[in-house]
Design a protein around this motif. Structure first.
Motif, mmCIF file in Angstrom:
data_model
loop_
_atom_site.group_PDB
_atom_site.id
_atom_site.type_symbol
_atom_site.label_atom_id
_atom_site.label_comp_id
_atom_site.label_asym_id
_atom_site.label_seq_id
_atom_site.Cartn_x
_atom_site.Cartn_y
_atom_site.Cartn_z
ATOM 1 N N HIS A 147 -19.791 18.631 -20.416
ATOM 2 C CA HIS A 147 -19.342 18.637 -21.816
ATOM 3 C C HIS A 147 -19.257 17.219 -22.371
ATOM 4 O O HIS A 147 -19.650 16.966 -23.521
ATOM 5 N N THR A 148 -18.750 16.289 -21.575
ATOM 6 C CA THR A 148 -18.620 14.907 -22.031
ATOM 7 C C THR A 148 -19.981 14.293 -22.306
ATOM 8 O O THR A 148 -20.175 13.587 -23.310
ATOM 9 N N ALA A 149 -20.953 14.558 -21.427
ATOM 10 C CA ALA A 149 -22.304 14.021 -21.631
ATOM 11 C C ALA A 149 -22.959 14.616 -22.864
ATOM 12 O O ALA A 149 -23.630 13.905 -23.634
ATOM 13 N N LEU A 150 -22.797 15.905 -23.090
ATOM 14 C CA LEU A 150 -23.380 16.533 -24.281
ATOM 15 C C LEU A 150 -22.736 15.995 -25.549
ATOM 16 O O LEU A 150 -23.416 15.763 -26.561
ATOM 17 N N ALA A 151 -21.423 15.786 -25.521
ATOM 18 C CA ALA A 151 -20.727 15.258 -26.695
ATOM 19 C C ALA A 151 -21.194 13.845 -27.026
ATOM 20 O O ALA A 151 -21.253 13.464 -28.197
ATOM 21 N N ALA A 196 -21.530 16.399 -33.230
ATOM 22 C CA ALA A 196 -20.421 17.342 -33.156
ATOM 23 C C ALA A 196 -19.998 17.709 -34.575
ATOM 24 O O ALA A 196 -20.444 17.102 -35.553
ATOM 25 N N ALA A 197 -19.156 18.712 -34.686
ATOM 26 C CA ALA A 197 -18.674 19.167 -35.990
ATOM 27 C C ALA A 197 -17.197 19.504 -35.865
ATOM 28 O O ALA A 197 -16.692 19.781 -34.768
ATOM 29 N N GLU A 198 -16.505 19.470 -36.991
ATOM 30 C CA GLU A 198 -15.092 19.827 -37.006
ATOM 31 C C GLU A 198 -14.927 21.238 -37.554
ATOM 32 O O GLU A 198 -15.513 21.588 -38.579
ATOM 33 N N LEU A 199 -14.119 22.038 -36.863
ATOM 34 C CA LEU A 199 -13.817 23.388 -37.320
ATOM 35 C C LEU A 199 -12.480 23.354 -38.044
ATOM 36 O O LEU A 199 -11.430 23.130 -37.427
ATOM 37 N N GLY A 200 -12.529 23.562 -39.348
ATOM 38 C CA GLY A 200 -11.339 23.586 -40.172
ATOM 39 C C GLY A 200 -10.949 25.003 -40.534
ATOM 40 O O GLY A 200 -11.431 25.979 -39.934
ATOM 41 N N PRO A 201 -10.100 25.177 -41.551
ATOM 42 C CA PRO A 201 -9.608 26.508 -41.905
ATOM 43 C C PRO A 201 -10.713 27.515 -42.195
ATOM 44 O O PRO A 201 -10.652 28.661 -41.732
ATOM 45 N N GLY A 202 -11.729 27.107 -42.970
ATOM 46 C CA GLY A 202 -12.798 28.045 -43.308
ATOM 47 C C GLY A 202 -13.592 28.479 -42.098
ATOM 48 O O GLY A 202 -13.873 29.675 -41.913
ATOM 49 N N ALA A 206 -16.279 21.049 -32.434
ATOM 50 C CA ALA A 206 -17.346 21.882 -31.879
ATOM 51 C C ALA A 206 -18.506 20.991 -31.467
ATOM 52 O O ALA A 206 -18.820 20.013 -32.147
ATOM 53 N N GLN A 207 -19.153 21.324 -30.367
ATOM 54 C CA GLN A 207 -20.280 20.551 -29.848
ATOM 55 C C GLN A 207 -21.217 21.499 -29.119
ATOM 56 O O GLN A 207 -20.939 22.684 -28.984
ATOM 57 N N ARG A 208 -22.342 21.002 -28.634
ATOM 58 C CA ARG A 208 -23.225 21.829 -27.810
ATOM 59 C C ARG A 208 -22.567 22.048 -26.454
ATOM 60 O O ARG A 208 -21.999 21.134 -25.850
ATOM 61 N N VAL A 209 -22.658 23.280 -25.964
ATOM 62 C CA VAL A 209 -22.052 23.657 -24.697
ATOM 63 C C VAL A 209 -23.062 24.475 -23.895
ATOM 64 O O VAL A 209 -24.190 24.708 -24.335
ATOM 65 N N HIS A 210 -22.644 24.932 -22.720
ATOM 66 C CA HIS A 210 -23.527 25.746 -21.887
ATOM 67 C C HIS A 210 -23.856 27.060 -22.585
ATOM 68 O O HIS A 210 -25.015 27.443 -22.687
ATOM 69 N N GLY A 211 -22.819 27.761 -23.024
ATOM 70 C CA GLY A 211 -23.036 28.968 -23.812
ATOM 71 C C GLY A 211 -22.918 30.277 -23.063
ATOM 72 O O GLY A 211 -22.708 31.326 -23.684
ATOM 73 N N ASP A 212 -23.036 30.265 -21.741
ATOM 74 C CA ASP A 212 -22.910 31.504 -20.967
ATOM 75 C C ASP A 212 -22.416 31.158 -19.561
ATOM 76 O O ASP A 212 -22.986 31.562 -18.559
ATOM 77 N N GLU A 234 -28.317 31.143 -32.993
ATOM 78 C CA GLU A 234 -26.903 31.224 -32.621
ATOM 79 C C GLU A 234 -26.639 30.514 -31.302
ATOM 80 O O GLU A 234 -25.617 29.844 -31.128
ATOM 81 N N ARG A 235 -27.575 30.643 -30.359
ATOM 82 C CA ARG A 235 -27.386 30.007 -29.053
ATOM 83 C C ARG A 235 -27.444 28.483 -29.136
ATOM 84 O O ARG A 235 -26.984 27.799 -28.226
ATOM 85 N N ARG A 236 -28.000 27.957 -30.218
ATOM 86 C CA ARG A 236 -28.102 26.503 -30.371
ATOM 87 C C ARG A 236 -27.015 25.932 -31.275
ATOM 88 O O ARG A 236 -27.030 24.737 -31.589
ATOM 89 N N LEU A 237 -26.055 26.741 -31.668
ATOM 90 C CA LEU A 237 -24.958 26.257 -32.494
ATOM 91 C C LEU A 237 -23.982 25.433 -31.660
ATOM 92 O O LEU A 237 -23.943 25.520 -30.428
#
Length: 527
Positions: free
Chosen positions: A274-278, A283-289, A338-344, A373-376
């Motif tokens: 996770h640290t290497a991908l970040a 990355a993106a911030e997840l706010g109220p919306g 939010a960042q890229r992760v493994h996903g499964d 969706e898998r690349r979000l």
């Protein structure tokens, strides 16, 4: 990574007529394709096929003494009227007669077309075509509509004997001499496949937790969708002697052996990835919306699963509460990255070396979900939640059930993760619980459809999560009620005369009506 174009030996001309070839294969594929474990359209009849790409990798010479021919096809299997079918990668061999050791790979004999009267079969089961695939991947360049790329820093030796692996559900793999493994995607879509994209990124970051791609294979059909290539396969180092994390956990359970040290090390490995991908990707911030939308998607999936699985319905009110708290956290100003992760991520996607070193594999994500969706970007705790569910699955698979084992492993994993990431995932309780609940709902739907005997495993987690959610909701409501309407406390001096000083140490005794400080007051501390 080097991907300099070179020209491979061209396919002889003429290539079999595409229309004639597909028409001759159609009746054979209609029976064979739905029986394959990686076919995604089970339960619905195949009504026809559309050819997307055709490349002759090894020309068919004909005759009983000749070697096999090898065709590479991308075909759409049409099933629903008005909707494009899924696209599948096929590698078909052609022989005059099939040797006995390849009888299980037989597809059939076309009655017409360029291979009429000969045997068409699944070529990955045949060492000769499998060897040719590795040879093609050794040389970057183009062959027809196929494109081959590779990392020039890694040598691919000759003489590696291929053997197929038979345990995969959605893809096919060949192991070459215990040195490399070639993963071939069966259901393919145009666009960047995370199983190539993310390992390449991690290789550039020098993250050793993920085997670096050595070579890869793509298709660029004429008139393809948006000009995007199809990722067809990835060649990576084969981690010989490593244990599958799932199988290792089950063995430890059966032997009543501790697994917490391994879980702790696996948490560290996850955080390193996770640290290497970040560090490498935006990355993106997840706010109220965004959090409200995320909670809404989870709630929708819950409702859909409950409609399909009656056993889930009694727990729906409690499970909704977990998603509602996530949305509420956003409204209260909470944000997550939010960042890229493994996903499964689960134990079966992890390999442990004999020395105890963990590697993560299979970054494709959940194959049933759309590629976009898998690349979000997702919060890293999504992967953590998947692993926590995997520990629970392993414990539930053991007789008798071992809840203490799962609890200890979950804690050790989070502690190991925190040592690298600097934050314990359990500190993000609302987010982690929402993702774990969402994962358990997915598991219920999957088991009900594919493995009904396993349905009690995720249902047990559902019962626990729903109970926890309802208990927390009750505590929160009680605390809110007490904070809003505190019980009045009578001033001590209002109606009570001061006690006469007693010469006895310890103050008044016996019949004094004076209360001890705080007696009779209700605590408002949150549990």
């Amino acid at each position: 990574m080097s991907d300099a174009p070179r020209t491979l030996v061209p396919s002889p001309s003429p290539v079999p007529d595409p229309g004639e070839l597909l028409a001759s294969l159609d009746p054979l594929l209609r029976g064979w394709l739905p029986r394959q474990r990686w076919f995604a359209g089970k339960g619905r009849p195949v009504t026809g096929f559309t050819l997307v790409s055709l490349t002759e990798l090894l020309p068919w010479r004909g005759g009983r003494g000749g070697g096999p021919g090898l065709l590479h096809l991308l075909v759409r299997a049409d099933q629903d009227a008005g909707t494009p079918g899924d696209c599948y990668q096929l590698l078909l061999g052609v022989r005059s007669e099939l040797p006995p050791h390849l009888a299980h790979a037989r597809i059939g004999r076309p009655e017409s077309g360029p291979f009429a009267g000969h045997v068409v079969y699944e070529a990955l089961q045949d060492p000769r075509p499998a060897e040719l695939l590795l040879e093609r991947m050794r040389l970057p360049g183009r062959l027809g509509e196929l494109r081959f790329g590779r990392d020039a820093r890694t040598t691919i030796p000759t003489g590696l004997t291929p053997r197929p692996l038979g345990s995969e559900q959605s893809n096919s793999s060949l192991v070459y001499g215990d040195t490399f493994i070639l993963k071939l995607f069966r259901r393919v879509v145009p666009g960047a496949n995370p199983d190539l994209e993310l390992p390449l990124v991690l290789a550039r970051q020098e993250c050793a937790r993920v085997p670096a791609p050595v070579a890869w294979m793509q298709a660029e059909p004429e008139g393809g969708e948006d000009g995007e290539p199809y990722v067809l396969g990835v060649l990576q180092p084969f981690l010989q002697g490593s244990d599958d994390g799932w199988e290792l956990a089950l063995r430890r359970l059966a032997a009543d052996e501790d697994f917490t040290a391994d879980a702790h090390a696996l948490g560290r490995a996850t955080a390193e990835v996770h640290t290497a991908l970040a560090a490498a990707l935006p990355a993106a911030e997840l706010g109220p919306g965004q959090l409200a939308a995320l909670a809404g998607d989870m709630t929708r999936r819950l409702e859909e699963a409950a409609a399909a699985v009656p056993e889930l319905r009694p727990y729906v009110p409690g499970l909704r509460g977990a998603f509602a708290r996530l949305a509420a956290a956003g409204r209260e100003g909470r944000t997550w990255t939010a960042q890229r992760v493994h996903g499964d991520l689960h134990l079966g996607q992890c390999l442990r070396s004999a020395e105890g070193y963990w590697s993560l594999i299979d970054f494709e994500g959940e194959p049933a979900r759309p590629l976009a969706e898998r690349r979000l970007a997702f919060p890293p705790v999504r992967d953590v939640a998947g692993m926590l569910r995997s520990f629970d699955y392993a414990a539930r698979s053991h007789e008798p059930w071992a809840p203490e084992w799962a609890t200890a492993c979950r804690a050790a994993y989070c502690e190991g993760y925190a040592e690298v990431a600097g934050r314990d995932p359990r500190e993000d309780a609302d987010l982690l619980t929402a993702y774990e609940t969402d994962k358990a709902v997915y598991e219920v739907l999957y088991e009900a459809r594919h493995r009904p005997d396993w349905l009690p495993v995720p249902l047990a987690a559902i019962a626990r999560l729903a109970g926890d959610a309802q208990a927390r909701e009750a505590r929160d409501a009680r605390s809110t009620r007490e904070a809003r309407d505190p019980e009045p406390v009578r001033p001590e001096s209002a109606h009570v005369a001061p006690a006469r000083q007693s010469p006895v140490r310890g103050g008044p005794r016996g019949g004094s009506s004076r209360e001890e400080p705080g007696a009779g007051r209700r605590s408002t501390k949150l549990l």
